[in-house]
Scaffold this motif. Structure first.
Motif, PDB file in Angstrom:
ATOM      1  N   PRO A  42      -3.884  -4.369  -3.453  1.00 39.29           N
ATOM      2  CA  PRO A  42      -2.648  -4.309  -4.370  1.00 39.29           C
ATOM      3  C   PRO A  42      -2.452  -5.438  -5.137  1.00 39.29           C
ATOM      4  O   PRO A  42      -1.215  -6.084  -5.000  1.00 39.29           O
ATOM      5  CB  PRO A  42      -1.703  -3.962  -3.364  1.00 39.29           C
ATOM      6  CG  PRO A  42      -1.961  -4.145  -2.055  1.00 39.29           C
ATOM      7  CD  PRO A  42      -3.577  -4.283  -2.009  1.00 39.29           C
ATOM      8  N   PHE A  84       0.682   4.491 -13.216  1.00 37.46           N
ATOM      9  CA  PHE A  84       0.942   4.246 -11.861  1.00 37.46           C
ATOM     10  C   PHE A  84      -0.132   5.132 -11.226  1.00 37.46           C
ATOM     11  O   PHE A  84       0.157   5.366  -9.903  1.00 37.46           O
ATOM     12  CB  PHE A  84       2.201   4.679 -11.684  1.00 37.46           C
ATOM     13  CG  PHE A  84       3.446   4.116 -12.152  1.00 37.46           C
ATOM     14  CD1 PHE A  84       3.699   2.750 -11.654  1.00 37.46           C
ATOM     15  CD2 PHE A  84       4.230   4.505 -13.082  1.00 37.46           C
ATOM     16  CE1 PHE A  84       4.699   1.963 -12.213  1.00 37.46           C
ATOM     17  CE2 PHE A  84       5.160   3.960 -13.624  1.00 37.46           C
ATOM     18  CZ  PHE A  84       5.373   2.558 -13.300  1.00 37.46           C
ATOM     19  N   LEU A  88      -1.274  -0.710 -11.196  1.00 39.03           N
ATOM     20  CA  LEU A  88      -1.593  -0.872  -9.823  1.00 39.03           C
ATOM     21  C   LEU A  88      -3.119  -1.288  -9.612  1.00 39.03           C
ATOM     22  O   LEU A  88      -3.178  -1.656  -8.239  1.00 39.03           O
ATOM     23  CB  LEU A  88      -1.440   0.725  -9.240  1.00 39.03           C
ATOM     24  CG  LEU A  88       0.050   1.179  -9.556  1.00 39.03           C
ATOM     25  CD1 LEU A  88       0.005   2.584  -8.642  1.00 39.03           C
ATOM     26  CD2 LEU A  88       1.066   0.351  -9.026  1.00 39.03           C
ATOM     27  N   ASN A 141       1.377   6.581  -6.793  1.00 33.65           N
ATOM     28  CA  ASN A 141       0.079   7.433  -7.313  1.00 33.65           C
ATOM     29  C   ASN A 141       0.359   8.764  -7.047  1.00 33.65           C
ATOM     30  O   ASN A 141       0.018   9.609  -7.763  1.00 33.65           O
ATOM     31  CB  ASN A 141      -1.100   6.743  -6.623  1.00 33.65           C
ATOM     32  CG  ASN A 141      -2.262   7.655  -7.021  1.00 33.65           C
ATOM     33  OD1 ASN A 141      -2.781   7.571  -8.144  1.00 33.65           O
ATOM     34  ND2 ASN A 141      -2.762   8.279  -6.045  1.00 33.65           N
ATOM     35  N   ASN A 152       0.826  -1.171   0.087  1.00 31.68           N
ATOM     36  CA  ASN A 152       0.142   0.010  -0.077  1.00 31.68           C
ATOM     37  C   ASN A 152       0.801   1.348   0.005  1.00 31.68           C
ATOM     38  O   ASN A 152       0.554   2.223  -0.555  1.00 31.68           O
ATOM     39  CB  ASN A 152      -0.960  -0.032   1.182  1.00 31.68           C
ATOM     40  CG  ASN A 152      -1.936  -1.103   1.096  1.00 31.68           C
ATOM     41  OD1 ASN A 152      -2.560  -1.263   0.141  1.00 31.68           O
ATOM     42  ND2 ASN A 152      -2.408  -1.557   2.232  1.00 31.68           N
ATOM     43  N   TRP A 187      -3.913   5.052  -8.949  1.00 33.71           N
ATOM     44  CA  TRP A 187      -4.248   3.895  -8.130  1.00 33.71           C
ATOM     45  C   TRP A 187      -5.341   4.670  -7.508  1.00 33.71           C
ATOM     46  O   TRP A 187      -5.598   5.675  -6.873  1.00 33.71           O
ATOM     47  CB  TRP A 187      -3.098   3.499  -6.947  1.00 33.71           C
ATOM     48  CG  TRP A 187      -3.656   2.354  -6.009  1.00 33.71           C
ATOM     49  CD1 TRP A 187      -4.175   1.176  -6.421  1.00 33.71           C
ATOM     50  CD2 TRP A 187      -3.131   2.432  -4.735  1.00 33.71           C
ATOM     51  NE1 TRP A 187      -4.444   0.435  -5.409  1.00 33.71           N
ATOM     52  CE2 TRP A 187      -3.825   1.184  -4.043  1.00 33.71           C
ATOM     53  CE3 TRP A 187      -2.647   3.269  -3.778  1.00 33.71           C
ATOM     54  CZ2 TRP A 187      -4.019   0.753  -2.946  1.00 33.71           C
ATOM     55  CZ3 TRP A 187      -2.955   3.009  -2.560  1.00 33.71           C
ATOM     56  CH2 TRP A 187      -3.313   1.811  -1.994  1.00 33.71           C
ATOM     57  N   PHE A 244       2.474   1.634  -3.439  1.00 32.07           N
ATOM     58  CA  PHE A 244       1.577   2.416  -4.398  1.00 32.07           C
ATOM     59  C   PHE A 244       0.805   3.600  -4.141  1.00 32.07           C
ATOM     60  O   PHE A 244       0.778   4.272  -5.207  1.00 32.07           O
ATOM     61  CB  PHE A 244       0.122   1.257  -4.447  1.00 32.07           C
ATOM     62  CG  PHE A 244       0.470  -0.108  -5.140  1.00 32.07           C
ATOM     63  CD1 PHE A 244       1.406  -0.536  -5.217  1.00 32.07           C
ATOM     64  CD2 PHE A 244      -0.632  -0.673  -5.500  1.00 32.07           C
ATOM     65  CE1 PHE A 244       1.796  -1.729  -6.004  1.00 32.07           C
ATOM     66  CE2 PHE A 244      -0.524  -2.060  -6.255  1.00 32.07           C
ATOM     67  CZ  PHE A 244       0.571  -2.265  -6.377  1.00 32.07           C
ATOM     68  N   THR A 262       2.426  -5.809  -8.584  1.00 27.18           N
ATOM     69  CA  THR A 262       2.630  -6.893  -7.530  1.00 27.18           C
ATOM     70  C   THR A 262       3.112  -8.321  -7.993  1.00 27.18           C
ATOM     71  O   THR A 262       4.392  -8.984  -7.414  1.00 27.18           O
ATOM     72  CB  THR A 262       1.488  -7.130  -6.677  1.00 27.18           C
ATOM     73  OG1 THR A 262       1.197  -5.843  -6.229  1.00 27.18           O
ATOM     74  CG2 THR A 262       1.869  -7.923  -5.256  1.00 27.18           C
TER      75      THR A 262
END
Length: 333
Positions: free
Chosen positions: A181, A174, A274, A165, A158, A176, A161, A186
């Motif tokens: 995730p 990218f 993402l 973002n 998280n 999110w 991500f 990932t």
């Protein structure tokens, strides 16, 4: 006075011009003939096995594709139970290629850096233990990586991500929206961790084969350690690094259980790496094969045929790259 005696030169006996072929063959050692037979037979057997796999996949795939209502290459759906069935590999091909590219972008630079560190920077006392740990990582089963990814990696993604973002979300790749995730990024990170030991071990062995005189010559000209690596080590081992990368890519393309454990599969293509969703060939086959009907298995085999072709194309491209760089191969050094 006596007349001088005349002597005639007698030519030496001419060597035997013809040699019995049976005798020539008999001069070869039996062990050489046995080894030649085994080597030749192994090569022929490999070609026969590859041809048999291709024929089997093509036959079973043709049974499924002939009844497919949609376009096998562009359909964003996988439902083999419909009458008529409608399925395609667009999402699977996209997910397989994207996750493998992400894994290679992350794993190759790190693996080459680790290999260079072990061969040219690390103290002797550290090289053995680090190399041993890397060898152990290569032997870990994929399901263990999958469980680790689901229980440890996913909950801790998280923060990454959110950072991507905030700073790179404007690219769209990218962005999110705050979902779980379990996405292609990932999966790519997990695959990078899995193929890292393979690329590192092969690259390390290649760098160890660099002739010592090449490095000593560069040092004698006043080069620094990094310049020695850049001018002597990396050019010599370039073909080996490419081969190691192809080995890692082969595992990334065909990985099943780890991807199935981490990914939330959906049959749609997400613009962002993402966002959850997507799928891969191997993951789709592993998750659907057990409960598929006879026709459904033929459809899965058809997707396996596409993965088989992709693997052959990747290996062919790697061979072409190496052939263009023959001057950097260890055999020609």
């Amino acid at each position: 006075m006596g007349t001088p005696t005349q002597t005639t030169d007698v030519p030496p006996p001419a060597p035997q011009q013809t040699v019995d072929k049976r005798a020539a063959r008999g001069a070869t050692r039996p062990g050489d003939r046995i080894f030649l037979g085994f080597s030749r037979g192994s090569g022929i057997l490999l070609l026969v096995i590859m041809a048999a796999i291709a024929v089997f996949l093509t036959y079973r795939a043709s049974l499924a594709i002939s009844k497919d209502q949609g376009n096998f290459l562009t359909t964003f759906q996988w439902d083999t139970n419909l009458v008529p069935p409608n399925f395609g590999i667009a999402v699977l091909a996209f997910g397989t290629v994207v996750s493998s590219i992400v894994a290679m972008v992350i794993a190759v630079p790190v693996a080459v850096a680790i290999a260079l560190f072990l061969t040219h920077y690390a103290p002797r006392r550290m090289r053995g233990p680090i190399a041993y740990v890397i060898d152990l990582l290569a032997a870990v089963p994929s399901i263990v990586y999958g469980l680790w990814g689901a229980l440890v990696l996913v909950p801790h993604m998280n923060g990454l991500f959110g950072w991507l973002n905030d700073y790179l979300g404007w690219t769209g790749v990218f962005s999110w929206e705050g979902g779980a995730p379990r996405s292609m990024l990932t999966v790519g990170i997990l695959l990078a961790i899995m193929i890292l030991p393979i690329i590192t071990n092969v690259s390390r062995e290649v760098f160890r084969q660099v002739p010592q005189m090449h490095e000593e010559a560069a040092l004698a000209l006043g080069a620094t350690r990094w310049e020695v690596i850049r001018m002597a080590v990396i050019p010599f081992g370039r073909s080996g690094v490419i081969s190691a990368s192809m080995l890692g890519l082969g595992r990334a393309l065909g990985e099943t259980m780890a991807v199935a454990t981490v990914l939330s599969p959906t049959f749609d293509i997400q613009a962002s790496l993402l966002d959850p969703g997507g799928g891969t060939f191997a993951q789709n086959i592993a998750s659907k094969f057990g409960e598929a009907t006879e026709f459904g298995r033929d459809a899965l085999i058809a997707s396996g045929l596409v993965l088989f072709v992709i693997t052959l194309l990747v290996n062919g491209a790697a061979r072409a790259i190496i052939a263009r760089r023959k001057e950097y191969s260890g055999a020609n050094a």
